[in-house]
Motif scaffolding. Sequence first.
Motif, mmCIF file in Angstrom:
data_model
loop_
_atom_site.group_PDB
_atom_site.id
_atom_site.type_symbol
_atom_site.label_atom_id
_atom_site.label_comp_id
_atom_site.label_asym_id
_atom_site.label_seq_id
_atom_site.Cartn_x
_atom_site.Cartn_y
_atom_site.Cartn_z
ATOM 1 N N SER A 88 40.774 58.464 17.777
ATOM 2 C CA SER A 88 42.020 58.251 17.183
ATOM 3 C C SER A 88 42.352 57.080 16.569
ATOM 4 O O SER A 88 42.962 56.803 15.315
ATOM 5 C CB SER A 88 43.117 58.484 18.234
ATOM 6 N N VAL A 89 41.731 55.806 17.034
ATOM 7 C CA VAL A 89 42.102 54.629 16.539
ATOM 8 C C VAL A 89 41.536 54.520 14.983
ATOM 9 O O VAL A 89 41.974 54.058 13.997
ATOM 10 C CB VAL A 89 41.501 53.481 17.375
ATOM 11 N N ARG A 90 40.400 55.022 14.774
ATOM 12 C CA ARG A 90 39.653 54.902 13.541
ATOM 13 C C ARG A 90 40.247 56.200 12.834
ATOM 14 O O ARG A 90 40.136 55.524 11.484
ATOM 15 C CB ARG A 90 37.838 55.291 13.888
ATOM 16 N N ALA A 91 40.629 57.242 13.231
ATOM 17 C CA ALA A 91 41.189 58.064 12.108
ATOM 18 C C ALA A 91 42.457 57.497 11.712
ATOM 19 O O ALA A 91 42.871 57.692 10.440
ATOM 20 C CB ALA A 91 41.449 59.464 12.993
ATOM 21 N N PHE A 92 43.340 56.883 12.446
ATOM 22 C CA PHE A 92 44.393 56.178 12.084
ATOM 23 C C PHE A 92 44.186 55.182 10.974
ATOM 24 O O PHE A 92 44.688 55.186 9.945
ATOM 25 C CB PHE A 92 45.387 55.649 13.200
ATOM 26 N N ALA A 93 43.574 54.149 11.492
ATOM 27 C CA ALA A 93 42.993 53.051 10.541
ATOM 28 C C ALA A 93 42.436 53.668 9.265
ATOM 29 O O ALA A 93 42.724 53.086 8.103
ATOM 30 C CB ALA A 93 42.077 52.226 10.986
ATOM 31 N N ASP A 94 41.646 54.709 9.161
ATOM 32 C CA ASP A 94 41.251 55.125 7.904
ATOM 33 C C ASP A 94 42.420 55.904 6.926
ATOM 34 O O ASP A 94 42.226 55.780 5.682
ATOM 35 C CB ASP A 94 40.238 56.313 8.130
ATOM 36 N N ALA A 95 43.581 56.121 7.711
ATOM 37 C CA ALA A 95 44.607 56.870 6.877
ATOM 38 C C ALA A 95 45.753 56.112 6.406
ATOM 39 O O ALA A 95 46.585 56.484 5.645
ATOM 40 C CB ALA A 95 45.162 58.082 7.435
ATOM 41 N N VAL A 96 45.864 55.070 7.113
ATOM 42 C CA VAL A 96 47.347 54.080 7.058
ATOM 43 C C VAL A 96 47.663 53.657 5.968
ATOM 44 O O VAL A 96 48.685 53.340 5.525
ATOM 45 C CB VAL A 96 47.495 53.349 8.578
#
Length: 303
Positions: free
Chosen positions: A82-90
Amino acid sequence: MARAARTGPWTAVPPQHGRRFVVTGASGGIGLETTRRLVPAGAHVVLAVRDPEKGERVAAPLRASLVGSVEVARLDVADLSSVRAFADAVGPVDVLVNNAGVLGLPFSRTVDGFETQLATNHLGHFALTNLLLPRLTDRVVVVASASHRGGDLDVTDLDWSRRGYRPYAAYAASKLANLLFVAELQRRLTAAGSTLRVTAAHPGYTSTGIQGGTGNAAFTRLAQVGNALLGMPAWQGALPTLYAATMDLPGNSYVGPHRARELNGWPTLVGRSRTASDPDLARELWAASERLTGVAWALGGPG
């Protein structure tokens, strides 16, 4: 940016027009109150929350602001995917406020196999911060706790596999990890020639829902009494975080309430334990955090 100076109670967040904040754990407690003060000051705030539906509910009244703006994005800091997905999109971020946290939980492990308090309070934010560093323009704020003073951090047993698990000892250790992370991150940024800064804050004794999530009925009842007698309202407990996020402070500053034992009061610079200032322990924790999360220092220069 407003220069830090405290001549009395500080409540006035300076204008934040054009600045983009990410606040983790922003659907309640200190995170929500932080957001409620940033938006009227002109900020755009990303509410990074585990439950987007709850996030949308608390965001709805904030969207009536004619000054700032909000958006809601899913982030579970206890889950590295979840951390990686958020960081990729923010996208680009001016200020990252690492606020999400848990307190005194019974022993459990996250989906990544980490002890839950360390994972939520430190490792997830460690990973998030490092993933976002190349896109940050101003600072990182880490919400710590005065409980760090009772913390004993064993970097060779961060998952409590050798020691007998104690919920509040694990919490204090995770909060000690917060301040060691702040110190080492600022050291690395300075060595790399970066203008980014890292600050920390703690809310003192603030009445929020975090004390009710321990699973211990006796502690919950005691906390309810303590909240009623001693606890500051959440809006006041959020002021140290806001001060650390918006005022002109040097890197590695630590902000908390000004009264005795830092239980309540108005934001001011506060001290920390000797252990929280141990550079060798900070480096050891950083190396262990990189190994556990698989996320490494991203800015180059001396490590």
